[in-house]
Design an enzyme around this catalytic site. Structure first.
Site, PDB file in Angstrom:
ATOM      1  CG  HIS A  28      27.634 -86.025 -24.358  1.00 44.59           C
ATOM      2  ND1 HIS A  28      26.291 -85.745 -24.189  1.00 44.59           N
ATOM      3  CD2 HIS A  28      27.828 -86.081 -25.689  1.00 44.59           C
ATOM      4  CE1 HIS A  28      25.711 -85.640 -25.366  1.00 44.59           C
ATOM      5  NE2 HIS A  28      26.627 -85.840 -26.298  1.00 44.59           N
ATOM      6  CG  ASP A  55      25.116 -84.673 -21.107  1.00 44.80           C
ATOM      7  OD1 ASP A  55      26.257 -84.170 -21.138  1.00 44.80           O
ATOM      8  OD2 ASP A  55      24.593 -85.263 -22.081  1.00 44.80           O
ATOM      9  CB  SER A  62      25.230 -84.158 -28.526  1.00 46.99           C
ATOM     10  OG  SER A  62      24.823 -85.488 -28.686  1.00 46.99           O
TER      11      SER A  62
END
Length: 262
Positions: free
Chosen positions: A81, A126, A220
């Site tokens: 992502h 992911d 992230s």
């Protein structure tokens, strides 16, 4: 500078898609833009060389947008992502510095590989890799980390990154880390609301200590480590350190993919 994680946009698209399907929705006490993000809250400032595998993904304006971890001398791992929709031309990798703005070595990316089964609605698979334009020479502050191969249950772990330290708030200049605890996936699902629990797959691993500690926007893609190996890459969480587990891509589930794509 600090660039908002591309996951803000990903979350919004996922929210619209699942809400219209009347299936998986975020905790209704949260707004869409306060949902699934990645930052260190309630952590400590890292010392020089404490996390030599840590990398920062940055824009061409040197704005940090996601974390990463060094796999070998030419590749880092991160979250899909973070890198989906980006190109090598607009992505850089900083290694060897605890500062997200200066120091270490800043490489232009030369290739980005996103997992072919990445799903932006569910955040499944992911995981991604980014190749640097030059070789990352190993030093006390730049060092690859072994990829975890064990299916980890509940263990002590550490997560690190330059994400926001409060929300709303700003990103720290210096790398932060948090001593945390992994959960079994059953425990992780039990601590989430029913819809969000459905997003926790066998290929995820979760952490939780208490409200006020966790990850959020900017972390992230960054590494969760235990036993000298990287066992997770920060993926998503519901709100920021508000009493729900953080969810990561489980490295052991993607170890072969990472090796074949780095």
């Amino acid at each position: 500078m600090y660039e908002m994680s591309p996951f803000t946009v990903v979350f919004f698209l996922a929210f619209v898609a699942v809400a219209s399907a009347a299936s998986i929705i975020p905790n209704d006490t949260e707004t869409p833009f306060e949902g699934w993000e990645g930052r260190i809250v309630g952590g400590s400032t890292a010392s020089a060389g404490q996390f030599p595998h840590q990398a920062s993904l940055q824009s061409n304006a040197n704005a940090h947008f996601c974390g990463a971890f060094i796999i070998n001398t030419r590749w880092v791992g991160s979250a899909a992502h973070c890198t989906i929709g980006r190109t090598a031309a607009n992505t850089r990798v900083r290694v060897g510095s605890n500062s997200r703005t200066t120091g270490g070595t800043l490489f232009q990316a030369s290739a980005i590989r996103n997992h072919g089964s990445y799903n932006s609605n569910t955040l499944a698979n992911d995981i991604s890799t980014v190749q640097t334009s030059g070789t990352m020479s190993q030093t006390n502050t730049v060092r690859p980390i072994p990829l975890g191969s064990a299916n980890v249950g509940a263990v002590s772990a550490q997560v690190s990154g330059w994400g926001q330290t409060s929300h709303p708030g700003s990103a720290p200049t210096n790398l932060q880390f948090l001593n945390t605890q992994t959960l079994t996936n059953a425990d992780c699902r039990a601590r989430h609301t029913a819809g969000n629990a459905n997003l926790v797959q066998a290929s995820n691993i979760c952490t939780f200590t208490r409200s006020g500690q966790g990850t959020c926007m900017g972390d992230s893609g960054g590494p969760l480590i235990a036993g000298g190996t990287v066992i997770g890459a920060v993926s998503w969480g519901i709100a920021c350190a508000q009493g729900r587990p953080d969810v990561y891509a489980r490295i052991s589930s993607f170890r072969t993919w990472l090796i074949n794509n780095s």
